[in-house]
Motif scaffolding. Sequence first.
Motif, PDB file in Angstrom:
ATOM      1  N   GLU A  71       0.918  -1.360   0.204  1.00  0.00           N
ATOM      2  CA  GLU A  71      -0.218  -0.131   0.410  1.00  0.00           C
ATOM      3  C   GLU A  71       0.640   1.353   0.360  1.00  0.00           C
ATOM      4  O   GLU A  71       0.590   2.015  -0.872  1.00  0.00           O
ATOM      5  CB  GLU A  71      -0.715  -0.200   1.051  1.00  0.00           C
ATOM      6  N   ASN A  72       1.570   0.936   0.843  1.00  0.00           N
ATOM      7  CA  ASN A  72       2.618   2.387   0.891  1.00  0.00           C
ATOM      8  C   ASN A  72       3.732   2.650  -0.794  1.00  0.00           C
ATOM      9  O   ASN A  72       4.160   3.219  -0.800  1.00  0.00           O
ATOM     10  CB  ASN A  72       3.884   2.090   1.894  1.00  0.00           C
ATOM     11  N   GLU A  73       3.707   1.726  -1.032  1.00  0.00           N
ATOM     12  CA  GLU A  73       4.781   1.649  -2.889  1.00  0.00           C
ATOM     13  C   GLU A  73       3.750   1.923  -3.642  1.00  0.00           C
ATOM     14  O   GLU A  73       3.911   3.066  -4.521  1.00  0.00           O
ATOM     15  CB  GLU A  73       4.898   0.487  -2.477  1.00  0.00           C
ATOM     16  N   GLU A  74       2.440   2.000  -3.751  1.00  0.00           N
ATOM     17  CA  GLU A  74       1.235   2.160  -4.506  1.00  0.00           C
ATOM     18  C   GLU A  74       1.362   3.467  -4.133  1.00  0.00           C
ATOM     19  O   GLU A  74       0.837   4.532  -5.312  1.00  0.00           O
ATOM     20  CB  GLU A  74       0.078   1.307  -4.650  1.00  0.00           C
ATOM     21  N   LYS A  75       0.590   4.033  -2.711  1.00  0.00           N
ATOM     22  CA  LYS A  75       1.194   5.597  -2.538  1.00  0.00           C
ATOM     23  C   LYS A  75       2.093   6.552  -3.509  1.00  0.00           C
ATOM     24  O   LYS A  75       1.924   7.907  -3.646  1.00  0.00           O
ATOM     25  CB  LYS A  75       0.627   5.674  -1.080  1.00  0.00           C
ATOM     26  N   ARG A  76       3.562   5.594  -2.685  1.00  0.00           N
ATOM     27  CA  ARG A  76       4.865   6.595  -3.741  1.00  0.00           C
ATOM     28  C   ARG A  76       4.713   6.070  -5.012  1.00  0.00           C
ATOM     29  O   ARG A  76       5.280   7.830  -5.690  1.00  0.00           O
ATOM     30  CB  ARG A  76       5.602   6.272  -2.813  1.00  0.00           C
ATOM     31  N   LYS A  77       3.368   5.870  -5.907  1.00  0.00           N
ATOM     32  CA  LYS A  77       3.372   6.023  -6.218  1.00  0.00           C
ATOM     33  C   LYS A  77       2.779   6.618  -7.557  1.00  0.00           C
ATOM     34  O   LYS A  77       3.007   7.204  -8.475  1.00  0.00           O
ATOM     35  CB  LYS A  77       3.604   4.587  -7.647  1.00  0.00           C
ATOM     36  N   ASP A  78       2.139   6.923  -6.918  1.00  0.00           N
ATOM     37  CA  ASP A  78       0.586   7.548  -7.348  1.00  0.00           C
ATOM     38  C   ASP A  78       1.094   9.011  -6.750  1.00  0.00           C
ATOM     39  O   ASP A  78       1.448  10.284  -7.959  1.00  0.00           O
ATOM     40  CB  ASP A  78      -0.567   7.580  -6.451  1.00  0.00           C
ATOM     41  N   GLU A  80       4.798  10.215  -6.293  1.00  0.00           N
ATOM     42  CA  GLU A  80       5.644  10.554  -7.917  1.00  0.00           C
ATOM     43  C   GLU A  80       5.221   9.979  -9.341  1.00  0.00           C
ATOM     44  O   GLU A  80       5.434  11.826  -9.712  1.00  0.00           O
ATOM     45  CB  GLU A  80       6.029   8.941  -8.026  1.00  0.00           C
ATOM     46  N   LYS A  81       4.390  10.332  -9.526  1.00  0.00           N
ATOM     47  CA  LYS A  81       3.303  10.366 -10.617  1.00  0.00           C
ATOM     48  C   LYS A  81       2.532  11.869 -10.948  1.00  0.00           C
ATOM     49  O   LYS A  81       2.916  12.120 -12.155  1.00  0.00           O
ATOM     50  CB  LYS A  81       2.096   8.999 -11.370  1.00  0.00           C
ATOM     51  N   LYS A  82       1.708  12.299  -9.595  1.00  0.00           N
ATOM     52  CA  LYS A  82       0.969  13.155  -9.565  1.00  0.00           C
ATOM     53  C   LYS A  82       2.516  14.410  -9.068  1.00  0.00           C
ATOM     54  O   LYS A  82       2.304  15.216 -10.375  1.00  0.00           O
ATOM     55  CB  LYS A  82       0.439  13.770  -7.994  1.00  0.00           C
ATOM     56  N   GLU A  83       3.291  14.399  -8.659  1.00  0.00           N
ATOM     57  CA  GLU A  83       4.668  15.550  -8.840  1.00  0.00           C
ATOM     58  C   GLU A  83       5.653  15.340 -10.402  1.00  0.00           C
ATOM     59  O   GLU A  83       5.253  16.651 -10.984  1.00  0.00           O
ATOM     60  CB  GLU A  83       5.571  14.650  -7.934  1.00  0.00           C
ATOM     61  N   LYS A  84       5.012  14.659 -11.354  1.00  0.00           N
ATOM     62  CA  LYS A  84       5.811  14.244 -12.748  1.00  0.00           C
ATOM     63  C   LYS A  84       4.820  15.007 -13.256  1.00  0.00           C
ATOM     64  O   LYS A  84       4.640  16.066 -14.378  1.00  0.00           O
ATOM     65  CB  LYS A  84       6.378  12.651 -12.780  1.00  0.00           C
ATOM     66  N   GLU A  85       3.719  14.890 -12.658  1.00  0.00           N
ATOM     67  CA  GLU A  85       2.233  15.234 -13.432  1.00  0.00           C
ATOM     68  C   GLU A  85       2.350  16.979 -13.565  1.00  0.00           C
ATOM     69  O   GLU A  85       2.525  17.887 -14.610  1.00  0.00           O
ATOM     70  CB  GLU A  85       1.439  14.838 -13.887  1.00  0.00           C
ATOM     71  N   LYS A  86       2.618  17.225 -12.402  1.00  0.00           N
ATOM     72  CA  LYS A  86       2.723  18.275 -11.786  1.00  0.00           C
ATOM     73  C   LYS A  86       3.694  19.123 -12.265  1.00  0.00           C
ATOM     74  O   LYS A  86       3.311  20.466 -12.811  1.00  0.00           O
ATOM     75  CB  LYS A  86       2.834  19.025 -10.501  1.00  0.00           C
ATOM     76  N   LYS A  87       5.008  18.140 -12.056  1.00  0.00           N
ATOM     77  CA  LYS A  87       6.214  19.544 -13.185  1.00  0.00           C
ATOM     78  C   LYS A  87       6.160  19.726 -14.495  1.00  0.00           C
ATOM     79  O   LYS A  87       6.267  20.454 -14.799  1.00  0.00           O
ATOM     80  CB  LYS A  87       6.799  18.728 -12.642  1.00  0.00           C
ATOM     81  N   TYR A  88       5.174  18.509 -14.991  1.00  0.00           N
ATOM     82  CA  TYR A  88       4.970  18.586 -16.660  1.00  0.00           C
ATOM     83  C   TYR A  88       4.132  19.881 -16.962  1.00  0.00           C
ATOM     84  O   TYR A  88       4.226  20.405 -18.229  1.00  0.00           O
ATOM     85  CB  TYR A  88       4.541  17.015 -17.172  1.00  0.00           C
ATOM     86  N   GLN A  89       2.887  20.093 -16.090  1.00  0.00           N
ATOM     87  CA  GLN A  89       2.213  21.349 -16.471  1.00  0.00           C
ATOM     88  C   GLN A  89       2.662  22.481 -15.676  1.00  0.00           C
ATOM     89  O   GLN A  89       2.744  23.270 -16.645  1.00  0.00           O
ATOM     90  CB  GLN A  89       1.490  20.767 -15.606  1.00  0.00           C
ATOM     91  N   ALA A  90       3.718  22.189 -14.966  1.00  0.00           N
ATOM     92  CA  ALA A  90       4.410  23.560 -15.292  1.00  0.00           C
ATOM     93  C   ALA A  90       5.335  24.559 -15.872  1.00  0.00           C
ATOM     94  O   ALA A  90       5.229  25.635 -16.294  1.00  0.00           O
ATOM     95  CB  ALA A  90       5.154  23.232 -13.266  1.00  0.00           C
ATOM     96  N   ARG A  91       5.848  23.008 -16.496  1.00  0.00           N
ATOM     97  CA  ARG A  91       6.612  23.330 -17.592  1.00  0.00           C
ATOM     98  C   ARG A  91       5.948  23.766 -19.408  1.00  0.00           C
ATOM     99  O   ARG A  91       6.311  24.610 -19.977  1.00  0.00           O
ATOM    100  CB  ARG A  91       7.785  22.217 -17.907  1.00  0.00           C
TER     101      ARG A  91
END
Length: 291
Positions: A71-78, A80-91
């Motif tokens: 469960e913690n691994e799935e949360k960490r992946k989510d 990371e995915k949200k952070e990556k999407e946020k950085k992409y939207q910022a760029r």
Amino acid sequence: MQSPSLSETAYFIMKMNFYNEMAVRIQKRWRGYYIRKYIHNYYALKKYLEAISVNNEIVRNELQEYAEMKENEEKRKDLEKKEKEKKYQARKMHYLLSTEQIAGIYNSPFRKSPDPMELLLRNSKPLSHRRQQMKSPFSYELYDWPTCKRPPTFSTAQPLPPIGRQKPQGPFRDTAEVLWQRYKPLEPTLRVAASINSPVEKAREEIKKEEWRNRIHDNEFLPFSSYHKNKKYDPSIFRSGKYGQETYGIKQFREVQPQKWVANKDFQTVLPSIVLFEKFGKTYSRTGQIV
């Protein structure tokens, strides 16, 4: 010998019943002790059940830890995915960054502190524009040169010229018109488009193919009809000659030459026939079967 009296018989029966009852009690006590001691031991069974419960508790704890880890691994992946999407939207939305003259939408003057997206825009790098890969019009030149069946395609939409570039001076035609003239379809002359073979030769070839494909004669073969019964038989030259037909092989199998005979009689056999061969199939054995 005197027979036992009734009192002696009753006493003997009573004594045997007493012995039997005591033997049953002894056997019952012994069997109960032996079974509880070695077969169905209560304390051993209790100890075994306690060990099973402890083992089950250990397995349950391990499974719980594994589920929490997944469960913690799935949360960490989510995250990371949200952070990556946020950085992409910022760029991608880097143009919304505040400038020295105008504040951006994430840096309102009515807020005490800028939005976290504003800080992310400052730390991110804008996306670079992808250049569109255009196919060269010369790619089909060598591929379709011998046949010229497929005319080359070229893009009619012209790419935007770079900023600050001026149109060259001089009598230059439009680029689309030049490309159309360069890659226009082939228009062969009548001599090139006509076939090398003449129409007469083509007709001869067609006749040869037709003859090869058709049958030799038009007489149908009718094996299951009475078509051939009324047809007159045509004898061969050997049988229709004036010398007639030889009898050798049809009527007799011995060549006869009367002019060479010593006497006026035909050849006769002197030896008699074999009797054993004459009895074949006519005699019976002891079992009743034909020999």
